[in-house]
Design a protein around this motif. Sequence first.
Motif, PDB file in Angstrom:
ATOM      1  N   GLU A  26       0.802  -1.224   0.000  1.00 61.51           N
ATOM      2  CA  GLU A  26       0.000   0.000   0.000  1.00 61.51           C
ATOM      3  C   GLU A  26       0.839   1.280   0.000  1.00 61.51           C
ATOM      4  O   GLU A  26       0.340   2.341  -0.346  1.00 61.51           O
ATOM      5  CB  GLU A  26      -0.943   0.030   1.204  1.00 61.51           C
ATOM      6  N   PHE A  30      -2.159   1.330  -5.141  1.00 62.71           N
ATOM      7  CA  PHE A  30      -3.364   0.605  -4.767  1.00 62.71           C
ATOM      8  C   PHE A  30      -3.104  -0.884  -4.881  1.00 62.71           C
ATOM      9  O   PHE A  30      -2.469  -1.343  -5.823  1.00 62.71           O
ATOM     10  CB  PHE A  30      -4.530   0.983  -5.689  1.00 62.71           C
ATOM     11  N   ARG A  31      -3.622  -1.626  -3.907  1.00 63.20           N
ATOM     12  CA  ARG A  31      -3.473  -3.074  -3.954  1.00 63.20           C
ATOM     13  C   ARG A  31      -4.521  -3.645  -4.907  1.00 63.20           C
ATOM     14  O   ARG A  31      -5.626  -3.121  -5.016  1.00 63.20           O
ATOM     15  CB  ARG A  31      -3.612  -3.651  -2.555  1.00 63.20           C
ATOM     16  N   TYR A  33      -6.569  -6.142  -4.825  1.00 71.81           N
ATOM     17  CA  TYR A  33      -7.875  -6.479  -4.251  1.00 71.81           C
ATOM     18  C   TYR A  33      -8.685  -5.219  -3.960  1.00 71.81           C
ATOM     19  O   TYR A  33      -9.922  -5.232  -4.044  1.00 71.81           O
ATOM     20  CB  TYR A  33      -7.739  -7.378  -3.010  1.00 71.81           C
ATOM     21  N   GLN A  34      -8.007  -4.106  -3.633  1.00 69.92           N
ATOM     22  CA  GLN A  34      -8.722  -2.847  -3.403  1.00 69.92           C
ATOM     23  C   GLN A  34      -9.341  -2.342  -4.705  1.00 69.92           C
ATOM     24  O   GLN A  34     -10.476  -1.861  -4.719  1.00 69.92           O
ATOM     25  CB  GLN A  34      -7.770  -1.782  -2.847  1.00 69.92           C
ATOM     26  N   THR A  37     -12.354  -4.581  -5.543  1.00 72.96           N
ATOM     27  CA  THR A  37     -13.477  -4.237  -4.666  1.00 72.96           C
ATOM     28  C   THR A  37     -14.097  -2.907  -5.072  1.00 72.96           C
ATOM     29  O   THR A  37     -15.321  -2.789  -5.188  1.00 72.96           O
ATOM     30  CB  THR A  37     -13.009  -4.179  -3.200  1.00 72.96           C
ATOM     31  N   ALA A  38     -13.256  -1.912  -5.312  1.00 74.71           N
ATOM     32  CA  ALA A  38     -13.752  -0.594  -5.725  1.00 74.71           C
ATOM     33  C   ALA A  38     -14.495  -0.684  -7.048  1.00 74.71           C
ATOM     34  O   ALA A  38     -15.557  -0.074  -7.215  1.00 74.71           O
ATOM     35  CB  ALA A  38     -12.589   0.394  -5.825  1.00 74.71           C
ATOM     36  N   GLU A  67     -16.959  -4.429   2.294  1.00 68.83           N
ATOM     37  CA  GLU A  67     -16.087  -5.307   3.079  1.00 68.83           C
ATOM     38  C   GLU A  67     -15.706  -6.490   2.215  1.00 68.83           C
ATOM     39  O   GLU A  67     -16.491  -6.935   1.377  1.00 68.83           O
ATOM     40  CB  GLU A  67     -16.808  -5.825   4.325  1.00 68.83           C
ATOM     41  N   VAL A  68     -14.511  -7.003   2.446  1.00 72.92           N
ATOM     42  CA  VAL A  68     -13.997  -8.095   1.631  1.00 72.92           C
ATOM     43  C   VAL A  68     -13.606  -9.268   2.520  1.00 72.92           C
ATOM     44  O   VAL A  68     -12.989  -9.078   3.564  1.00 72.92           O
ATOM     45  CB  VAL A  68     -12.747  -7.631   0.839  1.00 72.92           C
ATOM     46  N   ARG A  70     -11.315 -12.636   2.259  1.00 74.56           N
ATOM     47  CA  ARG A  70     -10.301 -13.282   1.412  1.00 74.56           C
ATOM     48  C   ARG A  70      -9.846 -14.569   2.076  1.00 74.56           C
ATOM     49  O   ARG A  70      -9.855 -14.688   3.286  1.00 74.56           O
ATOM     50  CB  ARG A  70      -9.119 -12.325   1.217  1.00 74.56           C
TER      51      ARG A  70
END
Length: 127
Positions: A26, A30-31, A33-34, A37-38, A67-68, A70
């Motif tokens: 980070e 941006f990761r 997964y972010q 999700t976004a 929320e995620v 994983r």
Amino acid sequence: MLTFEMKEVGFKTKLEYGDLHVSGNEEYGFRPYQLMTASIAVCSGGVLRTILSKKKLEVEDITIQAEVERDEKKANKIEKIMIHYLIKGTGLKEDQIEKAIHLARKNCPMVQSVEGSIVVEETFELV
């Protein structure tokens, strides 16, 4: 076509709006997964907004919380994304919103792209 250039830590690409830096760390971007999700949350929210507007419902604001979940045992695979809409408006009824969310789900390209591999769960509250 998107072209991603390697950086010391991660990759970057130039887009119309600006540079996008992507990294597993980070501190450098941006990761992934972010971004996933976004993409799913905002695509779904954008389609929902359009549907509510076409139905001439008076929506003042929509806030999206995501929320995620994983799975660390499967390379941190995204298993589930929970999207919660906070919808502010005048004269809104829960059944109208439920129908609109269902329709948005069917018409959101990002949600449809992950159908069958990521569980996308949507809830809402009127504020």
